[in-house]
Motif scaffolding. Structure first.
Motif, PDB file in Angstrom:
ATOM      1  N   MET A  77       0.819  -1.205   0.000  1.00 57.37           N
ATOM      2  CA  MET A  77       0.000   0.000   0.000  1.00 57.37           C
ATOM      3  C   MET A  77       0.860   1.266   0.000  1.00 57.37           C
ATOM      4  SD  MET A  77      -2.983  -1.141   2.673  1.00 57.37           S
ATOM      5  CE  MET A  77      -3.930   0.361   2.482  1.00 57.37           C
ATOM      6  N   ALA A  78       2.021   1.189   0.631  1.00 54.59           N
ATOM      7  CA  ALA A  78       2.863   2.373   0.751  1.00 54.59           C
ATOM      8  C   ALA A  78       3.417   2.836  -0.588  1.00 54.59           C
ATOM      9  CB  ALA A  78       4.013   2.101   1.728  1.00 54.59           C
ATOM     10  N   VAL A  79       3.527   1.943  -1.559  1.00 50.94           N
ATOM     11  CA  VAL A  79       4.071   2.339  -2.862  1.00 50.94           C
ATOM     12  C   VAL A  79       2.989   2.428  -3.935  1.00 50.94           C
ATOM     13  CG1 VAL A  79       6.334   1.359  -2.347  1.00 50.94           C
ATOM     14  CG2 VAL A  79       4.618  -0.069  -3.472  1.00 50.94           C
ATOM     15  N   ASN A  80       1.724   2.303  -3.534  1.00 52.35           N
ATOM     16  CA  ASN A  80       0.626   2.405  -4.484  1.00 52.35           C
ATOM     17  C   ASN A  80       0.383   3.874  -4.812  1.00 52.35           C
ATOM     18  OD1 ASN A  80      -1.907   2.564  -5.745  1.00 52.35           O
ATOM     19  ND2 ASN A  80      -2.609   0.697  -4.733  1.00 52.35           N
ATOM     20  N   GLU A  81       0.602   4.250  -6.072  1.00 52.25           N
ATOM     21  CA  GLU A  81       0.519   5.653  -6.464  1.00 52.25           C
ATOM     22  C   GLU A  81      -0.890   6.227  -6.363  1.00 52.25           C
ATOM     23  OE1 GLU A  81       2.190   4.856 -10.299  1.00 52.25           O
ATOM     24  OE2 GLU A  81       4.003   5.960  -9.802  1.00 52.25           O
ATOM     25  N   GLN A  82      -1.895   5.351  -6.315  1.00 51.54           N
ATOM     26  CA  GLN A  82      -3.267   5.831  -6.277  1.00 51.54           C
ATOM     27  C   GLN A  82      -3.931   5.574  -4.930  1.00 51.54           C
ATOM     28  OE1 GLN A  82      -4.412   5.518 -10.993  1.00 51.54           O
ATOM     29  NE2 GLN A  82      -5.294   4.050  -9.617  1.00 51.54           N
ATOM     30  N   ALA A  83      -3.145   5.196  -3.918  1.00 52.42           N
ATOM     31  CA  ALA A  83      -3.719   4.854  -2.618  1.00 52.42           C
ATOM     32  C   ALA A  83      -4.508   6.014  -2.027  1.00 52.42           C
ATOM     33  CB  ALA A  83      -2.620   4.407  -1.656  1.00 52.42           C
ATOM     34  N   HIS A  84      -3.962   7.225  -2.151  1.00 49.13           N
ATOM     35  CA  HIS A  84      -4.641   8.374  -1.541  1.00 49.13           C
ATOM     36  C   HIS A  84      -6.009   8.613  -2.167  1.00 49.13           C
ATOM     37  CE1 HIS A  84      -2.868   9.989  -5.172  1.00 49.13           C
ATOM     38  NE2 HIS A  84      -3.586  11.094  -5.052  1.00 49.13           N
ATOM     39  N   VAL A  85      -6.158   8.223  -3.437  1.00 52.49           N
ATOM     40  CA  VAL A  85      -7.449   8.380  -4.106  1.00 52.49           C
ATOM     41  C   VAL A  85      -8.407   7.282  -3.676  1.00 52.49           C
ATOM     42  CG1 VAL A  85      -8.621   8.416  -6.344  1.00 52.49           C
ATOM     43  CG2 VAL A  85      -6.402   9.522  -6.081  1.00 52.49           C
ATOM     44  N   ASP A  86      -7.933   6.041  -3.715  1.00 47.67           N
ATOM     45  CA  ASP A  86      -8.796   4.911  -3.401  1.00 47.67           C
ATOM     46  C   ASP A  86      -9.225   4.892  -1.937  1.00 47.67           C
ATOM     47  OD1 ASP A  86      -8.532   4.126  -6.015  1.00 47.67           O
ATOM     48  OD2 ASP A  86      -6.900   2.728  -5.623  1.00 47.67           O
ATOM     49  N   LEU A  87      -8.319   5.266  -1.044  1.00 49.18           N
ATOM     50  CA  LEU A  87      -8.634   5.210   0.385  1.00 49.18           C
ATOM     51  C   LEU A  87      -9.602   6.305   0.816  1.00 49.18           C
ATOM     52  CD1 LEU A  87      -5.100   4.433   1.888  1.00 49.18           C
ATOM     53  CD2 LEU A  87      -7.021   2.857   1.622  1.00 49.18           C
ATOM     54  N   ASN A  88      -9.666   7.377   0.053  1.00 55.08           N
ATOM     55  CA  ASN A  88     -10.511   8.503   0.450  1.00 55.08           C
ATOM     56  C   ASN A  88     -11.728   8.696  -0.448  1.00 55.08           C
ATOM     57  OD1 ASN A  88      -8.890   9.891   2.696  1.00 55.08           O
ATOM     58  ND2 ASN A  88      -7.348   9.561   1.115  1.00 55.08           N
ATOM     59  N   ASP A  89     -12.006   7.706  -1.296  1.00 56.66           N
ATOM     60  CA  ASP A  89     -13.174   7.781  -2.183  1.00 56.66           C
ATOM     61  C   ASP A  89     -13.197   9.085  -2.972  1.00 56.66           C
ATOM     62  OD1 ASP A  89     -14.154   5.277  -1.309  1.00 56.66           O
ATOM     63  OD2 ASP A  89     -15.024   6.233   0.460  1.00 56.66           O
ATOM     64  N   ASP A 127     -13.707  12.720 -14.712  1.00 60.22           N
ATOM     65  CA  ASP A 127     -13.006  12.078 -15.820  1.00 60.22           C
ATOM     66  C   ASP A 127     -11.508  12.309 -15.786  1.00 60.22           C
ATOM     67  OD1 ASP A 127     -15.087  10.844 -17.658  1.00 60.22           O
ATOM     68  OD2 ASP A 127     -15.905  12.857 -17.370  1.00 60.22           O
ATOM     69  N   GLU A 128     -11.051  13.093 -14.816  1.00 59.29           N
ATOM     70  CA  GLU A 128      -9.611  13.312 -14.695  1.00 59.29           C
ATOM     71  C   GLU A 128      -8.958  12.065 -14.105  1.00 59.29           C
ATOM     72  OE1 GLU A 128      -7.886  15.700 -15.784  1.00 59.29           O
ATOM     73  OE2 GLU A 128      -9.291  17.345 -16.114  1.00 59.29           O
ATOM     74  N   PRO A 129      -7.843  11.595 -14.683  1.00 58.79           N
ATOM     75  CA  PRO A 129      -7.168  10.417 -14.126  1.00 58.79           C
ATOM     76  C   PRO A 129      -6.431  10.771 -12.841  1.00 58.79           C
ATOM     77  CG  PRO A 129      -5.905  11.313 -15.945  1.00 58.79           C
ATOM     78  CD  PRO A 129      -7.182  12.107 -15.887  1.00 58.79           C
ATOM     79  N   ALA A 130      -6.274   9.786 -11.969  1.00 58.92           N
ATOM     80  CA  ALA A 130      -5.454   9.974 -10.781  1.00 58.92           C
ATOM     81  C   ALA A 130      -3.989   9.927 -11.199  1.00 58.92           C
ATOM     82  CB  ALA A 130      -5.759   8.886  -9.757  1.00 58.92           C
ATOM     83  N   ILE A 131      -3.092  10.075 -10.237  1.00 57.56           N
ATOM     84  CA  ILE A 131      -1.668   9.935 -10.548  1.00 57.56           C
ATOM     85  C   ILE A 131      -1.460   8.596 -11.222  1.00 57.56           C
ATOM     86  CG2 ILE A 131       0.635   9.719  -9.545  1.00 57.56           C
ATOM     87  CD1 ILE A 131      -0.256  11.639  -7.370  1.00 57.56           C
ATOM     88  N   LEU A 132      -0.660   8.590 -12.254  1.00 56.43           N
ATOM     89  CA  LEU A 132      -0.532   7.398 -13.092  1.00 56.43           C
ATOM     90  C   LEU A 132       0.030   6.194 -12.360  1.00 56.43           C
ATOM     91  CD1 LEU A 132       0.865   8.888 -16.397  1.00 56.43           C
ATOM     92  CD2 LEU A 132      -1.400   7.955 -16.007  1.00 56.43           C
ATOM     93  N   GLY A 133      -0.598   5.077 -12.573  1.00 63.49           N
ATOM     94  CA  GLY A 133      -0.013   3.794 -12.244  1.00 63.49           C
ATOM     95  C   GLY A 133       0.479   3.180 -13.540  1.00 63.49           C
ATOM     96  N   ALA A 134       1.154   2.060 -13.455  1.00 60.74           N
ATOM     97  CA  ALA A 134       1.751   1.467 -14.653  1.00 60.74           C
ATOM     98  C   ALA A 134       0.722   1.165 -15.734  1.00 60.74           C
ATOM     99  CB  ALA A 134       2.502   0.197 -14.267  1.00 60.74           C
ATOM    100  N   THR A 135      -0.482   0.742 -15.336  1.00 55.64           N
ATOM    101  CA  THR A 135      -1.478   0.351 -16.335  1.00 55.64           C
ATOM    102  C   THR A 135      -2.251   1.534 -16.888  1.00 55.64           C
ATOM    103  OG1 THR A 135      -3.097  -0.065 -14.574  1.00 55.64           O
ATOM    104  CG2 THR A 135      -1.757  -1.930 -15.319  1.00 55.64           C
ATOM    105  N   ASP A 136      -2.012   2.749 -16.365  1.00 63.43           N
ATOM    106  CA  ASP A 136      -2.707   3.931 -16.856  1.00 63.43           C
ATOM    107  C   ASP A 136      -1.952   4.636 -17.977  1.00 63.43           C
ATOM    108  OD1 ASP A 136      -4.827   3.767 -14.948  1.00 63.43           O
ATOM    109  OD2 ASP A 136      -3.429   4.489 -13.438  1.00 63.43           O
TER     110      ASP A 136
END
Length: 209
Positions: free
Chosen positions: A1-13, A18-27
């Motif tokens: 979880m500590a290295v998940n680039e989108q954790a702050h988005v997912d954890l806080n709903d 339509d704006e993307p969150a900070i990119l993860g590898a699959t984005d």
């Protein structure tokens, strides 16, 4: 979880629309280079903060006024068309080096997608010591991942030869104070793996000793 680039988005709903969150590898968008290279670009085609970087790189400010690409929602809906425009532009370059220079001017980073085998054969892998070859202790060798760090002055000790399953169990448990009878009991019950060194290797070890 500590290295998940989108954790702050997912954890806080977080609702970004339509704006993307900070990119993860699959984005990241994937493209094909002038010589058929497969690479990914660490800059979103959809995001309102990153889309202008592509326009600067391509010298296509006119696309900002195209209704298909005017908003994040529009770019997401017309992503295939936008991707084709960028891909066509990429193929106008003579080689990946020239493309890299143009993308770098617009602060866009990209990376070629390689198999692990191809990566291990690069100049970088040789300099870094990313792969080391060790004996399989049976007449052959294994290639294993090297040290995950590198020092400018000090040489790190090479990787040791791999141990066979259970090879050092008796020594370790002796150090912990167990007797041979206790260790034999654990091996007999199946709680501890016994020595499984191939006979040929054991004979070689005795010959050297």
């Amino acid at each position: 979880m500590a290295v998940n680039e989108q954790a702050h988005v997912d954890l806080n709903d977080a609702d970004l629309g339509d704006e993307p969150a900070i990119l993860g590898a699959t984005d990241c968008p994937f493209f094909k280079g002038p010589a058929g290279e497969h690479f990914t670009v660490a800059t979103s085609l959809v995001g309102s903060r990153t889309f202008p970087s592509y326009l600067r790189a391509m010298r296509r400010a006119d696309l900002a006024d195209d209704p298909r690409f005017a908003t994040a929602a529009a770019r997401r809906a017309h992503f295939a068309e936008l991707h084709r425009i960028v891909q066509h532009w990429i193929l106008t370059f003579r080689d990946i080096g020239a493309l890299d220079a143009q993308l770098d001017e617009a602060k866009i980073a990209f990376g070629e997608v390689r198999t692990l085998k191809r990566l291990s054969e690069t100049e970088w892998a040789g300099y870094w010591g990313a792969v080391q070859e060790v004996s399989d202790r049976n007449g052959g060798t294994y290639r294993l991942p090297g040290r995950p760090w590198h020092f400018s002055r000090d040489e790190l000790a090479p990787l040791g030869d791999p141990a066979f399953q259970g090879e050092h169990n008796r020594d370790v448990f002796h150090e912990l104070g167990l007797s041979d009878d206790e260790i034999d009991g654990y091996i007999a019950s199946g709680a501890l793996v016994g020595v499984s060194v191939p006979a040929a290797v054991a004979d070689q070890s005795r010959a050297v000793a």
